[in-house]
Write a protein that holds these residues in place. Structure first.
Motif, PDB file in Angstrom:
ATOM      1  N   ARG A  17      38.326  39.002  30.916  1.00 23.12           N
ATOM      2  CA  ARG A  17      39.681  39.551  30.742  1.00 23.12           C
ATOM      3  C   ARG A  17      40.345  39.883  32.070  1.00 23.12           C
ATOM      4  O   ARG A  17      41.001  40.905  32.213  1.00 23.12           O
ATOM      5  N   GLN A  18      40.165  38.977  33.015  1.00 16.79           N
ATOM      6  CA  GLN A  18      40.806  39.119  34.314  1.00 16.79           C
ATOM      7  C   GLN A  18      42.137  38.379  34.321  1.00 16.79           C
ATOM      8  O   GLN A  18      42.302  37.364  33.656  1.00 16.79           O
ATOM      9  N   VAL A  19      43.056  38.874  35.116  1.00 17.14           N
ATOM     10  CA  VAL A  19      44.284  38.150  35.414  1.00 17.14           C
ATOM     11  C   VAL A  19      43.954  37.178  36.537  1.00 17.14           C
ATOM     12  O   VAL A  19      43.191  37.503  37.450  1.00 17.14           O
ATOM     13  N   ALA A  36      44.444  39.889  24.962  1.00 21.34           N
ATOM     14  CA  ALA A  36      43.893  41.042  25.677  1.00 21.34           C
ATOM     15  C   ALA A  36      45.020  41.929  26.217  1.00 21.34           C
ATOM     16  O   ALA A  36      45.671  41.579  27.202  1.00 21.34           O
ATOM     17  N   PRO A  37      45.255  43.077  25.587  1.00 21.82           N
ATOM     18  CA  PRO A  37      46.332  43.950  26.069  1.00 21.82           C
ATOM     19  C   PRO A  37      46.130  44.411  27.515  1.00 21.82           C
ATOM     20  O   PRO A  37      47.099  44.638  28.232  1.00 21.82           O
ATOM     21  N   GLU A  38      44.879  44.507  27.953  1.00 19.35           N
ATOM     22  CA  GLU A  38      44.640  44.925  29.331  1.00 19.35           C
ATOM     23  C   GLU A  38      45.097  43.859  30.334  1.00 19.35           C
ATOM     24  O   GLU A  38      45.502  44.175  31.456  1.00 19.35           O
ATOM     25  N   VAL A  39      45.062  42.586  29.939  1.00 21.47           N
ATOM     26  CA  VAL A  39      45.578  41.510  30.791  1.00 21.47           C
ATOM     27  C   VAL A  39      47.089  41.660  30.919  1.00 21.47           C
ATOM     28  O   VAL A  39      47.651  41.596  32.018  1.00 21.47           O
ATOM     29  N   PHE A  40      47.754  41.870  29.795  1.00 22.16           N
ATOM     30  CA  PHE A  40      49.199  42.078  29.807  1.00 22.16           C
ATOM     31  C   PHE A  40      49.561  43.273  30.686  1.00 22.16           C
ATOM     32  O   PHE A  40      50.470  43.194  31.519  1.00 22.16           O
ATOM     33  N   PRO A 101      50.598  39.699  18.995  1.00 22.41           N
ATOM     34  CA  PRO A 101      50.719  41.072  19.494  1.00 22.41           C
ATOM     35  C   PRO A 101      52.153  41.387  19.932  1.00 22.41           C
ATOM     36  O   PRO A 101      52.844  40.541  20.497  1.00 22.41           O
ATOM     37  N   VAL A 102      52.569  42.604  19.680  1.00 20.88           N
ATOM     38  CA  VAL A 102      53.936  43.029  19.981  1.00 20.88           C
ATOM     39  C   VAL A 102      54.257  42.880  21.469  1.00 20.88           C
ATOM     40  O   VAL A 102      55.391  42.580  21.840  1.00 20.88           O
ATOM     41  N   TYR A 103      53.275  43.058  22.349  1.00 18.46           N
ATOM     42  CA  TYR A 103      53.541  42.977  23.779  1.00 18.46           C
ATOM     43  C   TYR A 103      53.917  41.564  24.237  1.00 18.46           C
ATOM     44  O   TYR A 103      54.500  41.404  25.296  1.00 18.46           O
ATOM     45  N   ILE A 134      48.658  33.228  28.812  1.00 17.52           N
ATOM     46  CA  ILE A 134      49.848  33.874  29.348  1.00 17.52           C
ATOM     47  C   ILE A 134      50.258  33.130  30.612  1.00 17.52           C
ATOM     48  O   ILE A 134      49.422  32.676  31.388  1.00 17.52           O
ATOM     49  N   SER A 135      51.572  33.021  30.817  1.00 18.27           N
ATOM     50  CA  SER A 135      52.081  32.382  32.024  1.00 18.27           C
ATOM     51  C   SER A 135      53.404  33.018  32.420  1.00 18.27           C
ATOM     52  O   SER A 135      54.399  32.892  31.716  1.00 18.27           O
TER      53      SER A 135
END
Length: 186
Positions: A17-19, A36-40, A101-103, A134-135
């Motif tokens: 779960r790394q960026v 992964a919300p922590e990535v966001f 997910p909402v984010y 994600i991008s």
């Protein structure tokens, strides 16, 4: 830290779960696991002025990977989207599936931005992930997007950067609002 574009190295980043940064059609993107919300949260921290309600773009290897993310995705819509993206990279604003997910959604519309990439490395990464990624451009919010691994490392010295070249496009992807049949960015 420069990371070779190898399956195991990439999956280690994704599953931890790394960026990470990676080359896309025109610029380097910041990415990671969209579930992964922590990535966001980390991407928001890196970007600085970006707000959560803006949502976050996803890239995918093919439209089949988008089925769980887009509401109402069927063969007719896919054909329409492919035709619209035939001449250049196009990001589509589409209705988000209920499970998104909402984010990742735009707060005002509840929709999601998604692009099926033609960049070979992006497609490979999404295939290895068996999911969209994600991008968002690899830069602090007020700075120019990074067009090389060296520029990413200048902005974010500790960030893993997947080695590779951008697709050579001069402009970011076209942004197309499907519901209104309108280019928001051309």
């Amino acid at each position: 830290m420069l990371v070779p574009p190898e399956k195991n190295a990439f999956l280690n980043l994704l599953h931890s779960r790394q960026v990470f940064a990676y080359p896309t059609e025109a610029v380097y993107g910041l990415g990671g696991d969209p579930r992964a919300p922590e990535v966001f949260a980390e991407i928001l921290r890196l970007k600085g002025a970006r707000t959560p309600g803006q949502g976050m773009l996803l890239v995918a290897a093919n439209w089949a990977q988008c089925a769980d993310w887009v509401d109402g995705l069927d063969a007719a819509l896919i054909a329409k989207l492919q035709a619209l993206a035939a001449d250049r990279a196009t990001t589509f604003i589409l209705p988000a599936a209920a499970s998104v997910p909402v984010y990742l959604r735009d707060a005002a519309s509840g929709r999601i931005a998604i692009r099926v990439s033609q960049h070979p490395l992006v497609r490979q990464l999404c295939t290895w992930a068996d999911s969209p990624l994600i991008s968002t451009s690899a830069n602090p919010s007020a700075a120019s997007p990074a067009r090389s691994a060296a520029e990413v490392q200048h902005y974010f010295p500790a960030l893993p950067v997947i080695a590779g070249e951008t697709g050579g496009e001069a402009r970011p992807s076209r942004l197309w609002d499907v519901a209104n049949a309108t280019a928001l960015r051309d």
